[in-house]
Motif scaffolding. Sequence first.
Motif, PDB file in Angstrom:
ATOM      1  N   ASP A 176      31.840  42.037   3.743  1.00  0.00           N
ATOM      2  CA  ASP A 176      33.241  42.120   4.166  1.00  0.00           C
ATOM      3  C   ASP A 176      33.876  43.351   3.536  1.00  0.00           C
TER       4      ASP A 176
ATOM      5  N   TYR B 129      37.643  45.020   3.575  1.00  0.00           N
ATOM      6  CA  TYR B 129      39.046  44.953   4.027  1.00  0.00           C
ATOM      7  C   TYR B 129      39.925  45.761   3.090  1.00  0.00           C
TER       8      TYR B 129
ATOM      9  N   GLN C 102      42.795  42.912  -0.865  1.00  0.00           N
ATOM     10  CA  GLN C 102      41.749  43.827  -0.403  1.00  0.00           C
ATOM     11  C   GLN C 102      40.423  43.610  -1.135  1.00  0.00           C
ATOM     12  N   THR C 103      39.336  43.930  -0.442  1.00  0.00           N
ATOM     13  CA  THR C 103      38.011  43.839  -1.069  1.00  0.00           C
ATOM     14  C   THR C 103      37.740  45.125  -1.842  1.00  0.00           C
TER      15      THR C 103
ATOM     16  N   CYS D 122      32.426  46.676  -0.703  1.00  0.00           N
ATOM     17  CA  CYS D 122      32.335  45.435   0.101  1.00  0.00           C
ATOM     18  C   CYS D 122      32.147  44.205  -0.799  1.00  0.00           C
ATOM     19  N   ALA D 123      32.489  43.052  -0.237  1.00  0.00           N
ATOM     20  CA  ALA D 123      32.174  41.753  -0.855  1.00  0.00           C
ATOM     21  C   ALA D 123      30.957  41.209  -0.110  1.00  0.00           C
TER      22      ALA D 123
ATOM     23  N   ARG E  14      26.192  35.959  -4.458  1.00  0.00           N
ATOM     24  CA  ARG E  14      27.401  36.670  -4.043  1.00  0.00           C
ATOM     25  C   ARG E  14      27.670  37.789  -5.020  1.00  0.00           C
TER      26      ARG E  14
ATOM     27  N   ASP F  50      30.992  40.516  -5.630  1.00  0.00           N
ATOM     28  CA  ASP F  50      32.331  40.865  -5.147  1.00  0.00           C
ATOM     29  C   ASP F  50      32.510  42.375  -4.973  1.00  0.00           C
TER      30      ASP F  50
END
Length: 347
Positions: free
Chosen positions: A161, A163, A244-245, A249-250, A261, A263
């Motif tokens: 992701d 953003y 916001q990421t 990206c995340a 995961r 971040d």
Amino acid sequence: METLPASPTPFRVVLAGCGGITRSWLSHAAQRTDLDFVGLVDLLPENAAKVQAQFGLSNARIGTDLAEMIDATNADVVFDCTIPAAHKTVVLTALAHGCHVLGEKPLAESMADAREMLAAAQASGKSYAVIQNRRYLDNIVRFREVIRAGQIGPLTTLNADFYLAPHFGGFRDAMEHVLLLDMAIHSFDQARYIADADPVSVYCHEWNPTGSWYAYGASAQCIFEMTNGLVFNYRGSWCAEGLQTAWACAWRAIGQKGTARWDGEDEIQVAAVVGSEGFLRETAQLDPPVTPALEFTNHAGVINEFIESLKSGRVPQTVCTDNIKSLAMVHAAIESAESGRKVMVGF
Ligand SMILES: NC(=O)c1ccc[n+]([C@@H]2O[C@H](COP(=O)([O-])OP(=O)(O)OC[C@H]3O[C@@H](n4cnc5c(N)ncnc54)[C@H](O)[C@@H]3O)[C@@H](O)[C@H]2O)c1
């Protein structure tokens, strides 16, 4: 281009393009004793003069013509920090005048241009590599190692992701496919690096959200099929205010035994199945493997790798023959967005 003869040092360097990104290059490169900046080239000589003053490059000549500058200074390396539309001309000129090139992403604006540049690099026997600075982060190396060490089992799905809401001004505001061409190249290249996988096909939907301050394509979503049956999902926007990421990206990586995961900054979490019964199997948190800290990160990491590769004659990590695979993901995504069809990724 597989192996190159080792080169003498210090390298005589011409920097082409003296705009915003040069700070990320020169804060490292101007300090290196194995680099001698002999020329600064920009269509706007005042930009070159600013960079010269800011980084104390008093030995460098200033000019507007790259070929003339290379010949006048007997340079052996060109750093290409020009805008994407100029990369082809700059790289072809530098190679034709006997220089190795480290250039900014994206490699080229089209696959046809990229193939021409690769052919020129291979015919010249010079090294041409591309800046993919997001490979040179301690935590991307660690996140990748979670997968390589088998902590979550064979990888089946990778999600990224992106953003953010930068108000750049400048060439990006009017650029077509701005997110895919100018930014997603980083995320796609990261996916190839994290997963050790290459692209097979893509379906992409691209749009410019209502209220966007870009002219074209500030948002996109892509589903890539990768080698080994991996699916890589990318959701991105350059027009997403709030929460916001990271620029990196995340990420979520799903393997046959668990999930990891990252971040895009400091936090990596790993959980893998430990039980074999029950509606939801029991999982346990795992510590990601410890990896040695990188000597240099971001742009400095790529520049160091490139210069050391010239000295030893080895192939740099982001050599153009590999980087074209990340660029191919971008151009296949653009073709899919324009045609509304799933597209095979060719490189
Ligand atoms: N790796 C990253 O994280 C990252 C971040 C930002 C930008 N970039 C890339 O860096 C490149 C430059 O971006 P920027 O933000 O510095 O742009 P910019 O507009 O700030 O600077 C570009 C400079 O190049 C000069 N220029 C343009 N065409 C030229 C030519 N043919 N010959 C010589 N000089 C020329 C311009 O006059 C300007 O001074 C782009 O490819 C961009 O995608 C990479």
